[in-house]
Design an enzyme around this catalytic site. Structure first.
Site, PDB file in Angstrom:
ATOM      1  N   ASN A  15       0.980  -1.330  -0.058  1.00 54.08           N
ATOM      2  CA  ASN A  15      -0.065  -0.172  -0.041  1.00 54.08           C
ATOM      3  C   ASN A  15       0.688   1.303  -0.147  1.00 54.08           C
ATOM      4  O   ASN A  15       0.537   2.070  -0.656  1.00 54.08           O
ATOM      5  CB  ASN A  15      -0.889   0.092   1.217  1.00 54.08           C
ATOM      6  CG  ASN A  15      -2.145  -0.915   0.885  1.00 54.08           C
ATOM      7  OD1 ASN A  15      -2.991  -0.371   0.002  1.00 54.08           O
ATOM      8  ND2 ASN A  15      -2.248  -1.919   1.399  1.00 54.08           N
ATOM      9  N   HIS A 111      -8.532  -0.641   5.561  1.00 54.33           N
ATOM     10  CA  HIS A 111      -8.813  -2.051   5.939  1.00 54.33           C
ATOM     11  C   HIS A 111      -9.258  -3.021   4.873  1.00 54.33           C
ATOM     12  O   HIS A 111     -10.083  -2.530   4.161  1.00 54.33           O
ATOM     13  CB  HIS A 111      -9.835  -1.851   7.139  1.00 54.33           C
ATOM     14  CG  HIS A 111     -10.466  -3.206   7.809  1.00 54.33           C
ATOM     15  ND1 HIS A 111      -9.399  -3.771   8.711  1.00 54.33           N
ATOM     16  CD2 HIS A 111     -11.398  -3.946   7.629  1.00 54.33           C
ATOM     17  CE1 HIS A 111      -9.929  -4.690   9.159  1.00 54.33           C
ATOM     18  NE2 HIS A 111     -11.263  -4.962   8.750  1.00 54.33           N
TER      19      HIS A 111
HETATM   20  C1  GAR Z   1      -3.173  -4.869   3.895  1.00 51.63           C
HETATM   21  O1  GAR Z   1      -4.058  -5.597   3.329  1.00 51.63           O
HETATM   22  C2  GAR Z   1      -4.026  -3.926   4.596  1.00 51.63           C
HETATM   23  O2  GAR Z   1      -5.306  -3.613   4.460  1.00 51.63           O
HETATM   24  C3  GAR Z   1      -3.940  -4.646   6.104  1.00 51.63           C
HETATM   25  O3  GAR Z   1      -2.555  -5.447   6.124  1.00 51.63           O
HETATM   26  C4  GAR Z   1      -2.200  -5.666   4.739  1.00 51.63           C
HETATM   27  C5  GAR Z   1      -0.831  -4.980   4.687  1.00 51.63           C
HETATM   28  O4  GAR Z   1      -0.138  -4.863   3.584  1.00 51.63           O
HETATM   29  N1  GAR Z   1      -4.218  -3.971   7.253  1.00 51.63           N
HETATM   30  C6  GAR Z   1      -4.789  -4.394   8.139  1.00 51.63           C
HETATM   31  O5  GAR Z   1      -5.329  -5.469   8.314  1.00 51.63           O
HETATM   32  C7  GAR Z   1      -5.146  -3.422   9.303  1.00 51.63           C
HETATM   33  N2  GAR Z   1      -6.252  -3.874  10.106  1.00 51.63           N
HETATM   34  P1  GAR Z   1       0.940  -4.097   2.796  1.00 51.63           P
HETATM   35  O6  GAR Z   1       1.985  -3.826   4.052  1.00 51.63           O
HETATM   36  O7  GAR Z   1       1.658  -4.935   1.647  1.00 51.63           O
HETATM   37  O8  GAR Z   1       0.420  -2.709   2.519  1.00 51.63           O
END
Ligand code: GAR
Length: 209
Positions: A15, A111
């Site tokens: 992200n 989220h």
């Molecule tokens: C993502 O899917 C984000 O939406 C989730 O963790 C992942 C992180 O991926 N966040 C949560 O679950 C927060 N409650 P990334 O480090 O590759 O962005």
């Protein structure tokens, strides 16, 4: 005036990468990612930041005895960095009301589900998708919302639905939700914020485009 964006991370940082790429394309409006702060020293998100010339800082949760002292340290860093917007991009620590009050309606989180489904304490990362598959939902998705002291309960800014497919695993569903929803609506919400197009009234957002 340019808005300083501090991005909080804990893991892979896809992200964060979506935000970096959007900024390069000129799609973050008035916003500029000025700092990436990680709760883990080995988060790959830190490499992504460094590779793109973005300042990094590490604030490890385990170095603090409780959430209050961790939150205070984070608040001090965010103030020091003059953050106008704080983005939780896969940041897995819940900060207390001290931070949430200081940055009220200035902190956003992505989220990986359609809030109010599969959210709140314990719903993070792959656990969210495991729960969605266990329930048998046919549609899931992602939500970007303002952060309040209550986990995943702040005003919703953007949501995008994603189809659940037969034979999905938590991993395949996570990937589709990231690609089709998170990496799109997170940069879009940041752009809307930086362009002053989001107002909050009565616990809900109004978007003016
Ligand atoms: C993502 O899917 C984000 O939406 C989730 O963790 C992942 C992180 O991926 N966040 C949560 O679950 C927060 N409650 P990334 O480090 O590759 O962005």
């Amino acid at each position: 005036m340019c808005k300083n964006i501090a991005v909080l991370v804990s893991g892979g940082g896809t992200n964060l990468q979506a935000l970096i790429d959007a900024e390069k394309r000129g799609e973050l409006g008035n916003g500029k990612i000025t700092c990436v702060i990680s709760s883990k020293a080995d988060a790959y998100a830190l490499t992504r930041a460094t590779d793109n010339g973005i300042k990094t800082r590490v604030l490890i949760r385990k170095d603090f005895s409780d959430i209050a002292s961790y939150s205070k340290a984070m608040r001090d860093i965010l103030l020091e960095e003059k953050a106008d917007l704080v983005v939780y991009a896969g940041f897995m620590t819940i900060l207390d009301e001290n931070v949430c009050d200081t940055f009220e309606n200035k902190m956003i989180n992505v989220h990986p589900a359609l809030i109010p489904s599969f959210c709140g304490k314990g719903f993070y990362g792959l656990h969210v998708h495991e729960s969605a598959l266990e329930k048998g939902v046919k549609v899931s998705g992602a939500t970007v919302h303002f952060v309040t002291a209550e986990c995943d309960a702040g005003p919703i800014i953007l949501q995008k639905a994603v189809e659940v497919k037969e034979g999905d695993t938590p991993e395949t569903l996570q990937k589709r939700i990231m690609q089709e929803a998170e990496w799109k609506i997170l940069p879009k919400a940041v752009q809307l914020f930086c362009d002053g197009k989001i107002t909050v009234a009565d616990g809900k957002t109004i978007i003016s485009e």
